[in-house]
Design a protein around this motif. Structure first.
Motif, PDB file in Angstrom:
ATOM      1  N   CYS A  96       0.852  -1.189   0.000  1.00  7.37           N
ATOM      2  CA  CYS A  96       0.000   0.000   0.000  1.00  7.37           C
ATOM      3  C   CYS A  96       0.889   1.241   0.000  1.00  7.37           C
ATOM      4  N   TYR A  97       0.330   2.346  -0.476  1.00 10.42           N
ATOM      5  CA  TYR A  97       1.106   3.580  -0.528  1.00 10.42           C
ATOM      6  C   TYR A  97       0.191   4.788  -0.375  1.00 10.42           C
ATOM      7  N   VAL A  98       0.815   5.907  -0.029  1.00  7.79           N
ATOM      8  CA  VAL A  98       0.134   7.195  -0.012  1.00  7.79           C
ATOM      9  C   VAL A  98       1.074   8.215  -0.632  1.00  7.79           C
ATOM     10  N   LEU A  99       0.513   9.088  -1.436  1.00 12.12           N
ATOM     11  CA  LEU A  99       1.253  10.179  -2.061  1.00 12.12           C
ATOM     12  C   LEU A  99       0.806  11.480  -1.422  1.00 12.12           C
ATOM     13  N   LEU A 100       1.688  12.096  -0.652  1.00  9.86           N
ATOM     14  CA  LEU A 100       1.341  13.323   0.044  1.00  9.86           C
ATOM     15  C   LEU A 100       1.482  14.529  -0.877  1.00  9.86           C
ATOM     16  N   THR A 101       0.895  15.647  -0.477  1.00  8.86           N
ATOM     17  CA  THR A 101       0.913  16.831  -1.329  1.00  8.86           C
ATOM     18  C   THR A 101       2.298  17.423  -1.476  1.00  8.86           C
ATOM     19  N   ASN A 102       3.223  17.062  -0.593  1.00  2.00           N
ATOM     20  CA  ASN A 102       4.587  17.562  -0.754  1.00  2.00           C
ATOM     21  C   ASN A 102       5.387  16.704  -1.730  1.00  2.00           C
ATOM     22  N   GLY A 103       4.734  15.730  -2.331  1.00  3.21           N
ATOM     23  CA  GLY A 103       5.385  14.873  -3.308  1.00  3.21           C
ATOM     24  C   GLY A 103       6.004  13.613  -2.745  1.00  3.21           C
ATOM     25  N   ALA A 104       6.023  13.490  -1.431  1.00  2.52           N
ATOM     26  CA  ALA A 104       6.618  12.303  -0.821  1.00  2.52           C
ATOM     27  C   ALA A 104       5.664  11.116  -0.908  1.00  2.52           C
ATOM     28  N   THR A 105       6.201   9.963  -1.198  1.00  2.00           N
ATOM     29  CA  THR A 105       5.430   8.727  -1.244  1.00  2.00           C
ATOM     30  C   THR A 105       5.879   7.819  -0.107  1.00  2.00           C
ATOM     31  N   TYR A 106       4.906   7.340   0.634  1.00  2.00           N
ATOM     32  CA  TYR A 106       5.192   6.412   1.723  1.00  2.00           C
ATOM     33  C   TYR A 106       4.608   5.050   1.376  1.00  2.00           C
ATOM     34  N   TRP A 107       5.355   4.017   1.758  1.00  2.00           N
ATOM     35  CA  TRP A 107       4.968   2.644   1.432  1.00  2.00           C
ATOM     36  C   TRP A 107       4.826   1.816   2.702  1.00  2.00           C
ATOM     37  N   GLY A 108       3.858   0.933   2.697  1.00  2.00           N
ATOM     38  CA  GLY A 108       3.798  -0.078   3.732  1.00  2.00           C
ATOM     39  C   GLY A 108       4.703  -1.241   3.333  1.00  2.00           C
ATOM     40  N   LYS A 109       5.069  -2.049   4.309  1.00  2.00           N
ATOM     41  CA  LYS A 109       5.822  -3.256   3.995  1.00  2.00           C
ATOM     42  C   LYS A 109       4.919  -4.205   3.222  1.00  2.00           C
ATOM     43  N   GLY A 110       5.488  -4.968   2.346  1.00  2.00           N
ATOM     44  CA  GLY A 110       4.692  -5.872   1.531  1.00  2.00           C
ATOM     45  C   GLY A 110       4.022  -6.961   2.340  1.00  2.00           C
ATOM     46  N   THR A 111       2.856  -7.373   1.881  1.00  2.00           N
ATOM     47  CA  THR A 111       2.175  -8.527   2.451  1.00  2.00           C
ATOM     48  C   THR A 111       1.996  -9.529   1.316  1.00  2.00           C
ATOM     49  N   GLN A 112       2.420 -10.762   1.555  1.00  2.00           N
ATOM     50  CA  GLN A 112       2.480 -11.760   0.498  1.00  2.00           C
ATOM     51  C   GLN A 112       1.124 -12.432   0.278  1.00  2.00           C
ATOM     52  N   VAL A 113       0.725 -12.470  -0.978  1.00  2.00           N
ATOM     53  CA  VAL A 113      -0.480 -13.188  -1.388  1.00  2.00           C
ATOM     54  C   VAL A 113      -0.053 -14.308  -2.325  1.00  2.00           C
ATOM     55  N   THR A 114      -0.436 -15.527  -1.981  1.00  2.00           N
ATOM     56  CA  THR A 114      -0.114 -16.676  -2.803  1.00  2.00           C
ATOM     57  C   THR A 114      -1.414 -17.407  -3.152  1.00  2.00           C
ATOM     58  N   VAL A 115      -1.667 -17.549  -4.448  1.00  2.00           N
ATOM     59  CA  VAL A 115      -2.886 -18.201  -4.913  1.00  2.00           C
ATOM     60  C   VAL A 115      -2.500 -19.513  -5.584  1.00  2.00           C
ATOM     61  N   SER A 116      -2.975 -20.603  -5.035  1.00  2.00           N
ATOM     62  CA  SER A 116      -2.653 -21.923  -5.588  1.00  2.00           C
ATOM     63  C   SER A 116      -3.717 -22.337  -6.608  1.00  2.00           C
TER      64      SER A 116
END
Length: 117
Positions: A96-116
């Motif tokens: 997930c991410y957010v783009l703030l008005t100052n141009g900075a982008t923040y990211w959450g750590k990845g969460t793994q999805v595995t579909v068998s």
């Protein structure tokens, strides 16, 4: 401080569903552009969905249209990605991410999805 905490990934059979969560602190989701990316092994990071902070317009990549839905819980300041009818090709780490008005982008750590299959 702006922080994002993603969770909810796991192993699911094709056709199943998962709901990813992204809890935020330091800002409100309603005010900024937000969304989810994913990255499968050996592939480039791919935009899954983005939601405008100005008017709430939402855009999904073609491969997930009609199956994935982004939503916001303002009470808990949490963003969700509901994923239905999952396919093996949806297997990836989701960010997930957010783009703030100052141009900075923040990211959450990845969460793994595995579909068998």
């Amino acid at each position: 401080d702006v922080q994002l905490q993603a969770s909810g990934g796991g192993l699911v059979q094709a056709g199943g569903s998962l709901r990813l969560s992204c809890a935020a602190s330091g800002f409100s989701f309603d005010d900024y552009a937000i969304g989810w990316f994913r990255q499968a092994p050996g592939k480039e990071r791919e935009g899954v969905v983005c939601r405008s902070g100005d008017n709430g317009d939402t855009h999904y990549t073609d491969s997930v249209k009609g199956r994935f839905t982004i939503s916001i819980d303002n009470v808990h300041n949490t963003m969700y990605l509901q994923m239905n009818s999952l396919k093996p090709e949806d297997t990836a780490a989701y960010y997930c991410y957010v783009l703030l008005t100052n141009g900075a982008t923040y990211w959450g750590k990845g969460t793994q999805v595995t579909v068998s299959s």
